[in-house]
Scaffold this motif. Sequence first.
Motif, PDB file in Angstrom:
ATOM      1  N   HIS A 113       0.720  -1.329  -0.077  1.00 50.96           N
ATOM      2  CA  HIS A 113      -0.082  -0.077   0.022  1.00 50.96           C
ATOM      3  C   HIS A 113       1.028   1.253  -0.004  1.00 50.96           C
ATOM      4  O   HIS A 113       0.533   2.394  -0.499  1.00 50.96           O
ATOM      5  N   HIS A 117       1.221   4.518  -2.694  1.00 52.27           N
ATOM      6  CA  HIS A 117       1.300   6.086  -2.480  1.00 52.27           C
ATOM      7  C   HIS A 117       2.562   6.565  -3.100  1.00 52.27           C
ATOM      8  O   HIS A 117       2.262   7.694  -3.548  1.00 52.27           O
ATOM      9  N   GLY A 139      -2.465   7.773   7.317  1.00 52.43           N
ATOM     10  CA  GLY A 139      -3.206   7.573   8.837  1.00 52.43           C
ATOM     11  C   GLY A 139      -2.633   6.525   9.623  1.00 52.43           C
ATOM     12  O   GLY A 139      -2.712   6.684  10.751  1.00 52.43           O
ATOM     13  N   ASP A 169      -6.276  12.858  13.249  1.00 52.80           N
ATOM     14  CA  ASP A 169      -7.271  12.484  13.407  1.00 52.80           C
ATOM     15  C   ASP A 169      -7.736  12.580  14.781  1.00 52.80           C
ATOM     16  O   ASP A 169      -8.947  12.768  15.202  1.00 52.80           O
ATOM     17  N   GLY A 182      -7.899  14.951   9.202  1.00 52.88           N
ATOM     18  CA  GLY A 182      -6.994  15.934   8.440  1.00 52.88           C
ATOM     19  C   GLY A 182      -7.683  17.239   7.967  1.00 52.88           C
ATOM     20  O   GLY A 182      -7.493  18.385   7.962  1.00 52.88           O
ATOM     21  N   GLU A 186      -7.694  21.215   8.864  1.00 54.76           N
ATOM     22  CA  GLU A 186      -7.193  22.289   7.596  1.00 54.76           C
ATOM     23  C   GLU A 186      -8.250  23.293   7.602  1.00 54.76           C
ATOM     24  O   GLU A 186      -7.920  24.534   7.369  1.00 54.76           O
ATOM     25  N   GLY A 266      -2.408  10.240   2.391  1.00 56.14           N
ATOM     26  CA  GLY A 266      -3.335  11.026   2.608  1.00 56.14           C
ATOM     27  C   GLY A 266      -3.083  12.464   3.033  1.00 56.14           C
ATOM     28  O   GLY A 266      -3.796  13.209   3.019  1.00 56.14           O
ATOM     29  N   ASN A 270      -2.675  17.856   2.410  1.00 55.17           N
ATOM     30  CA  ASN A 270      -2.773  18.978   3.160  1.00 55.17           C
ATOM     31  C   ASN A 270      -1.921  20.350   2.351  1.00 55.17           C
ATOM     32  O   ASN A 270      -0.907  20.196   2.115  1.00 55.17           O
ATOM     33  N   ASP A 298      -6.328   7.335  -0.223  1.00 53.55           N
ATOM     34  CA  ASP A 298      -6.314   5.907  -0.842  1.00 53.55           C
ATOM     35  C   ASP A 298      -7.168   5.955  -2.020  1.00 53.55           C
ATOM     36  O   ASP A 298      -8.281   6.432  -2.198  1.00 53.55           O
TER      37      ASP A 298
HETATM   38  O1  KG4 Z   1      -3.474   7.569   2.855  1.00 55.29           O
HETATM   39  P1  KG4 Z   1      -4.718   7.701   3.424  1.00 55.29           P
HETATM   40  O2  KG4 Z   1      -6.178   7.943   2.658  1.00 55.29           O
HETATM   41  O3  KG4 Z   1      -5.113   6.201   4.410  1.00 55.29           O
HETATM   42  C1  KG4 Z   1      -4.288   5.563   4.825  1.00 55.29           C
HETATM   43  O4  KG4 Z   1      -3.359   4.754   4.142  1.00 55.29           O
HETATM   44  O5  KG4 Z   1      -4.090   5.654   5.978  1.00 55.29           O
HETATM   45  O6  KG4 Z   1      -4.655   8.504   4.524  1.00 55.29           O
HETATM   46  C2  KG4 Z   1      -5.461   9.096   5.561  1.00 55.29           C
HETATM   47  C3  KG4 Z   1      -5.063  10.088   6.397  1.00 55.29           C
HETATM   48  C4  KG4 Z   1      -6.094  10.508   7.753  1.00 55.29           C
HETATM   49  O7  KG4 Z   1      -5.519  10.334   8.874  1.00 55.29           O
HETATM   50  C5  KG4 Z   1      -6.637  11.807   7.277  1.00 55.29           C
HETATM   51  O8  KG4 Z   1      -7.003  12.544   8.375  1.00 55.29           O
HETATM   52  C6  KG4 Z   1      -5.317  12.362   6.388  1.00 55.29           C
HETATM   53  O9  KG4 Z   1      -4.943  11.459   5.726  1.00 55.29           O
HETATM   54  N1  KG4 Z   1      -5.791  13.531   5.633  1.00 55.29           N
HETATM   55  C7  KG4 Z   1      -5.221  14.596   5.879  1.00 55.29           C
HETATM   56  C8  KG4 Z   1      -5.887  15.519   4.879  1.00 55.29           C
HETATM   57  N2  KG4 Z   1      -6.599  14.652   3.957  1.00 55.29           N
HETATM   58  C9  KG4 Z   1      -6.466  13.573   4.533  1.00 55.29           C
HETATM   59  N3  KG4 Z   1      -4.287  15.268   6.822  1.00 55.29           N
HETATM   60  C10 KG4 Z   1      -3.915  16.483   6.715  1.00 55.29           C
HETATM   61  N4  KG4 Z   1      -4.704  17.367   5.875  1.00 55.29           N
HETATM   62  C11 KG4 Z   1      -5.477  16.908   4.839  1.00 55.29           C
HETATM   63  N5  KG4 Z   1      -6.070  17.746   3.901  1.00 55.29           N
END
Ligand code: KG4
Length: 331
Positions: A113, A117, A139, A169, A182, A186, A266, A270, A298
């Motif tokens: 995974h 990314h 995450g 989170d 996240g 923001e 993810g 930001n 994701d």
């Molecule tokens: O990569 P992802 O979609 O799933 C995992 O592999 O974990 O990441 C999800 C994480 C969550 O903790 C979410 O709060 C964070 O990415 N996230 C952000 C933003 N959009 C998603 N963190 C900060 N700013 C954002 N705009």
Amino acid sequence: MSIAILAIETSCDETAVAVVEDGVRVLADSVHSQVPDHRKYGGVVPEVASRRHLETVNPLMEEALARAGLGWPRVGAVAVTYGPGLVGALLVGVTAAKALAFALERPLVGVNHLEGHVYANFLVRPDLRFPLLALVVSGGHTDLVLMAGHGRFALVGGTRDDAAGEAFDKVARLLDLGYPGGPAIEKAGAGIDPGAVSLPRAYLEPGSLDFSFSGLKTAAARLKQRGLSPGVIAAAFQRAVVDVLVDKTMTAAGRYGVGTVLLAGGVAANGLLRSGLADRAEAAGLSFGCPPRRLCTDNAAMIGCAAYYRFLRGDFAGLDLNAVPGLALGD
Ligand code: KG4
Ligand code: ZN
């Protein structure tokens, strides 16, 4: 000859299927988010996630193929995320992919995974040059990854406690800003002076490329007790996380002499992190890359891209492929 890879991603709370041709042309990119299912619990409930994946994965495969305008025989290989992630969630995708590869008599490709990314960057910029350094922030992970070539990863730094996304989170939950945290942080902190209150930055031992975010969470809780507004705390928290992420990424880039710095995962959605790292990399004369926001969180297009480079290397999985919840990059 071009190859269309059907890719499946079910490691956490998004069911995703994509069809990607030659690692660059996204013919279909279907994502079914389970956020509404988990929101009332304030986080992902593994058992609920597995059930939703089970209901969604087959219709989503049909949908992706229809969107790509292809019939099943045009699928040249089947790719799937086999770790890291929630074991029950991963198993749904792995089982679906194995069944499909078997039925179509096509090769199966297992993808990490986190590798996915990183490869979201190659999806939009296949000409990226090695060696490069990627900050993978999601995450579950905060990893500084040195890449010497396709599929050649070395972990040079990581978090000792919470992942960056996890910190976002948890602080969002503390401030009653909702889930996922996240985007909520923001939004709440937008336009507010991040220097109105000060929060600690954990740099650890001098020169360390590791991260620690749990102290920041505790400090944010103290500010809440003092009665500060969620917006002020959110702005200060975001600034503190981004400062440390950017500083350590630049330290690592210098130490390993890379020409390119990438952002992935993810948290890479930001805005402050994207512009902060872009500015610092540019000032240091380095090339900076970051996937479009939609490809940071994701999705299966990134898995289809990573799978293409494995396909080129002849790196296939057998039908005994299993989910590996704790899979590390480079394993
Ligand atoms: O990569 P992802 O979609 O799933 C995992 O592999 O974990 O990441 C999800 C994480 C969550 O903790 C979410 O709060 C964070 O990415 N996230 C952000 C933003 N959009 C998603 N963190 C900060 N700013 C954002 N705009
Ligand atoms: Zn992810």
